[in-house]
Design a protein around this motif. Structure first.
Motif, PDB file in Angstrom:
ATOM      1  N   ARG A   1       2.344 -53.934 -59.652  1.00 39.17           N
ATOM      2  CA  ARG A   1       3.458 -53.703 -58.717  1.00 39.17           C
ATOM      3  C   ARG A   1       4.362 -54.925 -58.637  1.00 39.17           C
ATOM      4  O   ARG A   1       5.585 -54.817 -58.710  1.00 39.17           O
ATOM      5  N   VAL A   2       3.753 -56.100 -58.527  1.00 40.77           N
ATOM      6  CA  VAL A   2       4.535 -57.332 -58.426  1.00 40.77           C
ATOM      7  C   VAL A   2       5.325 -57.563 -59.712  1.00 40.77           C
ATOM      8  O   VAL A   2       6.524 -57.860 -59.675  1.00 40.77           O
ATOM      9  N   ALA A   3       4.677 -57.413 -60.853  1.00 46.15           N
ATOM     10  CA  ALA A   3       5.356 -57.632 -62.137  1.00 46.15           C
ATOM     11  C   ALA A   3       6.507 -56.654 -62.320  1.00 46.15           C
ATOM     12  O   ALA A   3       7.622 -57.057 -62.686  1.00 46.15           O
ATOM     13  N   GLN A   4       6.249 -55.397 -62.054  1.00 48.03           N
ATOM     14  CA  GLN A   4       7.290 -54.377 -62.218  1.00 48.03           C
ATOM     15  C   GLN A   4       8.470 -54.632 -61.275  1.00 48.03           C
ATOM     16  O   GLN A   4       9.627 -54.525 -61.675  1.00 48.03           O
ATOM     17  N   SER A   5       8.190 -54.989 -60.030  1.00 50.13           N
ATOM     18  CA  SER A   5       9.254 -55.235 -59.051  1.00 50.13           C
ATOM     19  C   SER A   5      10.090 -56.452 -59.397  1.00 50.13           C
ATOM     20  O   SER A   5      11.257 -56.524 -59.042  1.00 50.13           O
ATOM     21  N   ARG A   6       9.494 -57.397 -60.107  1.00 48.41           N
ATOM     22  CA  ARG A   6      10.219 -58.605 -60.493  1.00 48.41           C
ATOM     23  C   ARG A   6      10.846 -58.484 -61.880  1.00 48.41           C
ATOM     24  O   ARG A   6      11.513 -59.397 -62.338  1.00 48.41           O
TER      25      ARG A   6
ATOM     26  N   VAL B   1       1.176 -67.248 -63.905  1.00 44.21           N
ATOM     27  CA  VAL B   1       1.433 -67.942 -62.639  1.00 44.21           C
ATOM     28  C   VAL B   1       0.219 -67.800 -61.729  1.00 44.21           C
ATOM     29  O   VAL B   1      -0.235 -68.772 -61.118  1.00 44.21           O
ATOM     30  N   LEU B   2      -0.318 -66.607 -61.644  1.00 42.14           N
ATOM     31  CA  LEU B   2      -1.493 -66.350 -60.811  1.00 42.14           C
ATOM     32  C   LEU B   2      -2.662 -67.257 -61.202  1.00 42.14           C
ATOM     33  O   LEU B   2      -3.329 -67.837 -60.343  1.00 42.14           O
ATOM     34  N   ALA B   3      -2.881 -67.411 -62.490  1.00 40.79           N
ATOM     35  CA  ALA B   3      -4.014 -68.216 -62.975  1.00 40.79           C
ATOM     36  C   ALA B   3      -3.925 -69.669 -62.507  1.00 40.79           C
ATOM     37  O   ALA B   3      -4.949 -70.328 -62.319  1.00 40.79           O
ATOM     38  N   GLN B   4      -2.713 -70.164 -62.299  1.00 39.78           N
ATOM     39  CA  GLN B   4      -2.529 -71.542 -61.847  1.00 39.78           C
ATOM     40  C   GLN B   4      -2.946 -71.739 -60.392  1.00 39.78           C
ATOM     41  O   GLN B   4      -3.164 -72.871 -59.953  1.00 39.78           O
ATOM     42  N   TYR B   5      -3.024 -70.652 -59.625  1.00 35.07           N
ATOM     43  CA  TYR B   5      -3.249 -70.769 -58.187  1.00 35.07           C
ATOM     44  C   TYR B   5      -4.555 -70.126 -57.721  1.00 35.07           C
ATOM     45  O   TYR B   5      -4.721 -69.840 -56.541  1.00 35.07           O
TER      46      TYR B   5
ATOM     47  N   PRO C   1     -13.828 -66.282 -56.347  1.00 30.41           N
ATOM     48  CA  PRO C   1     -12.518 -66.891 -56.568  1.00 30.41           C
ATOM     49  C   PRO C   1     -11.475 -66.271 -55.638  1.00 30.41           C
ATOM     50  O   PRO C   1     -11.404 -65.051 -55.501  1.00 30.41           O
ATOM     51  N   MET C   2     -10.690 -67.119 -54.986  1.00 23.81           N
ATOM     52  CA  MET C   2      -9.705 -66.662 -54.007  1.00 23.81           C
ATOM     53  C   MET C   2      -8.304 -67.115 -54.406  1.00 23.81           C
ATOM     54  O   MET C   2      -8.140 -68.051 -55.186  1.00 23.81           O
ATOM     55  N   VAL C   3      -7.318 -66.448 -53.828  1.00 24.72           N
ATOM     56  CA  VAL C   3      -5.922 -66.782 -54.052  1.00 24.72           C
ATOM     57  C   VAL C   3      -5.236 -66.827 -52.695  1.00 24.72           C
ATOM     58  O   VAL C   3      -5.399 -65.913 -51.884  1.00 24.72           O
ATOM     59  N   ASN C   4      -4.475 -67.870 -52.449  1.00 21.47           N
ATOM     60  CA  ASN C   4      -3.684 -67.954 -51.228  1.00 21.47           C
ATOM     61  C   ASN C   4      -2.349 -67.271 -51.534  1.00 21.47           C
ATOM     62  O   ASN C   4      -1.551 -67.782 -52.324  1.00 21.47           O
ATOM     63  N   VAL C   5      -2.104 -66.110 -50.913  1.00 20.44           N
ATOM     64  CA  VAL C   5      -0.905 -65.339 -51.257  1.00 20.44           C
ATOM     65  C   VAL C   5       0.373 -66.048 -50.837  1.00 20.44           C
ATOM     66  O   VAL C   5       1.411 -65.869 -51.478  1.00 20.44           O
ATOM     67  N   MET C   6       0.323 -66.854 -49.800  1.00 18.65           N
ATOM     68  CA  MET C   6       1.525 -67.564 -49.371  1.00 18.65           C
ATOM     69  C   MET C   6       1.939 -68.585 -50.434  1.00 18.65           C
ATOM     70  O   MET C   6       3.101 -68.673 -50.803  1.00 18.65           O
ATOM     71  N   ILE C   7       0.975 -69.345 -50.932  1.00 15.24           N
ATOM     72  CA  ILE C   7       1.262 -70.344 -51.964  1.00 15.24           C
ATOM     73  C   ILE C   7       1.667 -69.656 -53.267  1.00 15.24           C
ATOM     74  O   ILE C   7       2.623 -70.072 -53.924  1.00 15.24           O
ATOM     75  N   LEU C   8       0.959 -68.597 -53.638  1.00 17.61           N
ATOM     76  CA  LEU C   8       1.268 -67.880 -54.875  1.00 17.61           C
ATOM     77  C   LEU C   8       2.678 -67.283 -54.837  1.00 17.61           C
ATOM     78  O   LEU C   8       3.442 -67.430 -55.800  1.00 17.61           O
ATOM     79  N   ASN C   9       3.028 -66.628 -53.753  1.00 18.53           N
ATOM     80  CA  ASN C   9       4.359 -66.020 -53.663  1.00 18.53           C
ATOM     81  C   ASN C   9       5.467 -67.061 -53.711  1.00 18.53           C
ATOM     82  O   ASN C   9       6.493 -66.864 -54.367  1.00 18.53           O
ATOM     83  N   LEU C  10       5.257 -68.172 -53.039  1.00 17.64           N
ATOM     84  CA  LEU C  10       6.257 -69.243 -53.077  1.00 17.64           C
ATOM     85  C   LEU C  10       6.372 -69.813 -54.486  1.00 17.64           C
ATOM     86  O   LEU C  10       7.471 -70.098 -54.957  1.00 17.64           O
ATOM     87  N   ALA C  11       5.243 -69.939 -55.179  1.00 13.51           N
ATOM     88  CA  ALA C  11       5.262 -70.440 -56.560  1.00 13.51           C
ATOM     89  C   ALA C  11       6.018 -69.476 -57.468  1.00 13.51           C
ATOM     90  O   ALA C  11       6.790 -69.903 -58.336  1.00 13.51           O
ATOM     91  N   LEU C  12       5.815 -68.180 -57.291  1.00  9.59           N
ATOM     92  CA  LEU C  12       6.557 -67.200 -58.087  1.00  9.59           C
ATOM     93  C   LEU C  12       8.058 -67.339 -57.838  1.00  9.59           C
ATOM     94  O   LEU C  12       8.853 -67.294 -58.779  1.00  9.59           O
ATOM     95  N   ASP C  13       8.434 -67.517 -56.585  1.00  7.74           N
ATOM     96  CA  ASP C  13       9.848 -67.694 -56.262  1.00  7.74           C
ATOM     97  C   ASP C  13      10.403 -68.990 -56.856  1.00  7.74           C
ATOM     98  O   ASP C  13      11.488 -69.007 -57.434  1.00  7.74           O
ATOM     99  N   GLN C  14       9.657 -70.077 -56.737  1.00  4.93           N
ATOM    100  CA  GLN C  14      10.138 -71.380 -57.194  1.00  4.93           C
ATOM    101  C   GLN C  14      10.193 -71.495 -58.711  1.00  4.93           C
ATOM    102  O   GLN C  14      10.954 -72.286 -59.237  1.00  4.93           O
ATOM    103  N   GLN C  15       9.388 -70.718 -59.396  1.00  2.34           N
ATOM    104  CA  GLN C  15       9.392 -70.779 -60.851  1.00  2.34           C
ATOM    105  C   GLN C  15      10.465 -69.889 -61.457  1.00  2.34           C
ATOM    106  O   GLN C  15      10.479 -69.644 -62.654  1.00  2.34           O
ATOM    107  N   GLY C  16      11.353 -69.388 -60.618  1.00  2.00           N
ATOM    108  CA  GLY C  16      12.490 -68.637 -61.108  1.00  2.00           C
ATOM    109  C   GLY C  16      12.182 -67.205 -61.476  1.00  2.00           C
ATOM    110  O   GLY C  16      12.980 -66.575 -62.158  1.00  2.00           O
ATOM    111  N   VAL C  17      11.032 -66.689 -61.033  1.00  2.51           N
ATOM    112  CA  VAL C  17      10.718 -65.311 -61.381  1.00  2.51           C
ATOM    113  C   VAL C  17      10.988 -64.365 -60.214  1.00  2.51           C
ATOM    114  O   VAL C  17      10.707 -63.202 -60.297  1.00  2.51           O
ATOM    115  N   SER C  18      11.573 -64.875 -59.131  1.00  3.84           N
ATOM    116  CA  SER C  18      11.802 -64.003 -57.975  1.00  3.84           C
ATOM    117  C   SER C  18      13.069 -63.172 -58.119  1.00  3.84           C
ATOM    118  O   SER C  18      13.188 -62.118 -57.523  1.00  3.84           O
ATOM    119  N   HIS C  19      14.010 -63.635 -58.917  1.00  5.27           N
ATOM    120  CA  HIS C  19      15.296 -62.949 -58.982  1.00  5.27           C
ATOM    121  C   HIS C  19      15.456 -62.109 -60.249  1.00  5.27           C
ATOM    122  O   HIS C  19      16.518 -61.578 -60.519  1.00  5.27           O
TER     123      HIS C  19
END
Length: 190
Positions: free
Chosen positions: A139-144, A154-158, A169-187
Motif C-alpha cells: 500500500r505504501v509503495a503503490q501510494s508513493r 528504506v524500511l531495512a535501514q530502520y 524485530p520492531m520498526v518505529n513508524v514515526m521515524i520510518l515515515n519521516l525517513a521516507l519523506d526526507q529521502q525524497g520518496v514522499s512526493h
C-alpha cells in the motif's frame, strides 16, 4: 505555637527539597545524560519539530505506515487501554471494524497481524513488528509511486533488531515515515 512553627518550617523545607531541588536535580541530570530523550525525542522536518519518536500519531494517509490502533484516539491525556474484556461485544465490534478497514486499505488476502487489530496498552506506541510493516508495504509503495523493493530498502535501514523487550524485530513508524519523506520518496505519487 512552637509545634506549629516547627511544622511550618518542615513544610517549607520539604516543599523546597521535594518540590524544587529534587525536580531541578533530576531534570539537570537527564539533560546531561539523555538530552534527546529529556527533550521529548523530537523528530524534525526542515528544522521544525513534527513528531516525537515515542508517540504514535493517527495516520490515515496511504503513503505512510500506520501504527497500532489506539483506544484513546492517540490522545496523550487519554493514554491507556479500553479495559474491555476479551468477551466484550464492544471489543469484538472494534476488532471487526479494524479488520474491515485493513481489508479495504489493501488488496492482500493474507492474515492481518494481530497488533494491527488490537490497540496497544498505552494507545500511543509508535512501534510495530516487521511483519506488520511488511503487511503495509504494498500500500505504501503503490501510494508513493514506488516499487516495493525501493520502500523495502528504506524500511531495512530502520529495523530495530535488538528485540530487547519483545524479542521481535520492531520498526518505529514515526521515524520510518519521516525517513521516507526526507529521502525524497514522499512526493513521487503526487
Amino acid at each position: 505555637m512552637k509545634i506549629f512553627l516547627s511544622a511550618l518550617q518542615m513544610l517549607v523545607l520539604m516543599t523546597l527539597l521535594t518540590g524544587v531541588a529534587y525536580p531541578l536535580l533530576v531534570t539537570g541530570v537527564a539533560q546531561v545524560i539523555f538530552p534527546e530523550q529529556a527533550n521529548g525525542s523530537l523528530l524534525y522536518r526542515d528544522d521544525k519539530p513534527v513528531a516525537s519518536a515515542m508517540l504514535a500519531q493517527n495516520l490515515t494517509d496511504p503513503r505512510y505506515f500506520w501504527p497500532r490502533p489506539s483506544a484513546g484516539d492517540f490522545d496523550g491525556m487519554a493514554s491507556g487501554g479500553s479495559n474491555y474484556g476479551q468477551s466484550s461485544p464492544d471489543l469484538m465490534q472494534q476488532w471487526q471494524s479494524r479488520i474491515a478497514q485493513w481489508q479495504q486499505s489493501t488488496d492482500q488476502k493474507k492474515p492481518i497481524p494481530v497488533e494491527l487489530i488490537q490497540a496497544s496498552a498505552s494507545g500511543l506506541d509508535p512501534h510495530i513488528s516487521l511483519a506488520a510493516a511488511y503487511y503495509q508495504l504494498s500500500r505504501v509503495a503503490q501510494s508513493r509511486g514506488l516499487t516495493e523493493d525501493q520502500v523495502k530498502r528504506v524500511l531495512a535501514q530502520y529495523v530495530d533488531r535488538s528485540g530487547w523487550f519483545t524479542g521481535v524485530p520492531m520498526v518505529n513508524v514515526m521515524i520510518l515515515n519521516l525517513a521516507l519523506d526526507q529521502q525524497g520518496v514522499s512526493h513521487a505519487a503526487r
